[in-house]
Design a protein around this motif. Sequence first.
Motif, PDB file in Angstrom:
ATOM      1  N   VAL A 175       0.804  -1.231   0.000  1.00 50.80           N
ATOM      2  CA  VAL A 175       0.000   0.000   0.000  1.00 50.80           C
ATOM      3  C   VAL A 175       0.831   1.272   0.000  1.00 50.80           C
ATOM      4  O   VAL A 175       0.323   2.334  -0.364  1.00 50.80           O
ATOM      5  CB  VAL A 175      -1.006   0.038   1.180  1.00 50.80           C
ATOM      6  N   SER A 176       2.081   1.191   0.408  1.00 51.32           N
ATOM      7  CA  SER A 176       2.923   2.384   0.497  1.00 51.32           C
ATOM      8  C   SER A 176       4.371   2.026   0.172  1.00 51.32           C
ATOM      9  O   SER A 176       5.258   2.113   1.023  1.00 51.32           O
ATOM     10  CB  SER A 176       2.812   2.983   1.906  1.00 51.32           C
ATOM     11  N   PRO A 177       4.622   1.612  -1.063  1.00 46.09           N
ATOM     12  CA  PRO A 177       5.951   1.094  -1.406  1.00 46.09           C
ATOM     13  C   PRO A 177       7.094   2.098  -1.266  1.00 46.09           C
ATOM     14  O   PRO A 177       8.251   1.699  -1.178  1.00 46.09           O
ATOM     15  CB  PRO A 177       5.793   0.644  -2.864  1.00 46.09           C
ATOM     16  N   LEU A 178       6.790   3.388  -1.209  1.00 48.93           N
ATOM     17  CA  LEU A 178       7.849   4.384  -1.062  1.00 48.93           C
ATOM     18  C   LEU A 178       8.229   4.643   0.395  1.00 48.93           C
ATOM     19  O   LEU A 178       9.225   5.312   0.672  1.00 48.93           O
ATOM     20  CB  LEU A 178       7.438   5.696  -1.733  1.00 48.93           C
ATOM     21  N   SER A 179       7.452   4.116   1.330  1.00 52.29           N
ATOM     22  CA  SER A 179       7.783   4.266   2.753  1.00 52.29           C
ATOM     23  C   SER A 179       9.026   3.447   3.079  1.00 52.29           C
ATOM     24  O   SER A 179       9.128   2.283   2.699  1.00 52.29           O
ATOM     25  CB  SER A 179       6.632   3.780   3.632  1.00 52.29           C
ATOM     26  N   GLU A 180       9.966   4.075   3.778  1.00 51.03           N
ATOM     27  CA  GLU A 180      11.145   3.346   4.255  1.00 51.03           C
ATOM     28  C   GLU A 180      10.780   2.675   5.572  1.00 51.03           C
ATOM     29  O   GLU A 180      10.147   3.294   6.428  1.00 51.03           O
ATOM     30  CB  GLU A 180      12.323   4.301   4.474  1.00 51.03           C
ATOM     31  N   VAL A 181      11.145   1.420   5.736  1.00 49.71           N
ATOM     32  CA  VAL A 181      10.819   0.674   6.942  1.00 49.71           C
ATOM     33  C   VAL A 181      12.094   0.407   7.727  1.00 49.71           C
ATOM     34  O   VAL A 181      13.071  -0.114   7.199  1.00 49.71           O
ATOM     35  CB  VAL A 181      10.112  -0.654   6.606  1.00 49.71           C
ATOM     36  N   ILE A 182      12.052   0.800   9.000  1.00 50.48           N
ATOM     37  CA  ILE A 182      13.150   0.522   9.925  1.00 50.48           C
ATOM     38  C   ILE A 182      12.601  -0.440  10.966  1.00 50.48           C
ATOM     39  O   ILE A 182      11.620  -0.136  11.647  1.00 50.48           O
ATOM     40  CB  ILE A 182      13.670   1.808  10.591  1.00 50.48           C
ATOM     41  N   ILE A 183      13.195  -1.596  11.048  1.00 51.30           N
ATOM     42  CA  ILE A 183      12.752  -2.626  11.987  1.00 51.30           C
ATOM     43  C   ILE A 183      13.313  -2.319  13.372  1.00 51.30           C
ATOM     44  O   ILE A 183      14.501  -2.036  13.526  1.00 51.30           O
ATOM     45  CB  ILE A 183      13.214  -4.021  11.526  1.00 51.30           C
TER      46      ILE A 183
END
Length: 115
Positions: A73-81
Motif C-alpha cells: 500500500v505504500s511502497p515508497l515508505s522506508e521501513v526501519i525494523i
Amino acid sequence: MNLAISVLLVDDEETLRTVLGKELEATGFRVTTCANGEEACLALEKEKFDVVLLDLKMPGMDGIEVFKHIKQVSPLSEVIILTGHGTIENAINSMKLGAYDYLTKPCNINEVETT
C-alpha cells in the motif's frame, strides 16, 4: 507547507511508543503511533508515511505481516525494523524484504533520528 518527515511508529510496548514518539516529535518529526499491526494497516490506508518504525514481535499481526502490507500500500515508505529480539537471522530476513535498517531495542534516540 509542513515539510516534517512523517513517521509511523508501530510497537506494542506503550512506554516505548510514548517516549520514542515524544522524542521524535521534539526533534521535528511528525509522528503517528499504533499499538499493533492491525492499527498500523488502518493508518496506512488513510495516510502515507515517509518512514515506518516497526516492531517485529507483536501479538496478533506480527511485524513481517505488517511489513508486507506496507510494501503493497505504500511502497515508497522506508521501513526501519525495531526489535528487542535481535538475531542475525531476523536482520537478514528484514533486509531481504527491503527494510532500510534494523535496530535493536532499547535504541538510542540519536541512533533512531540518524537512521
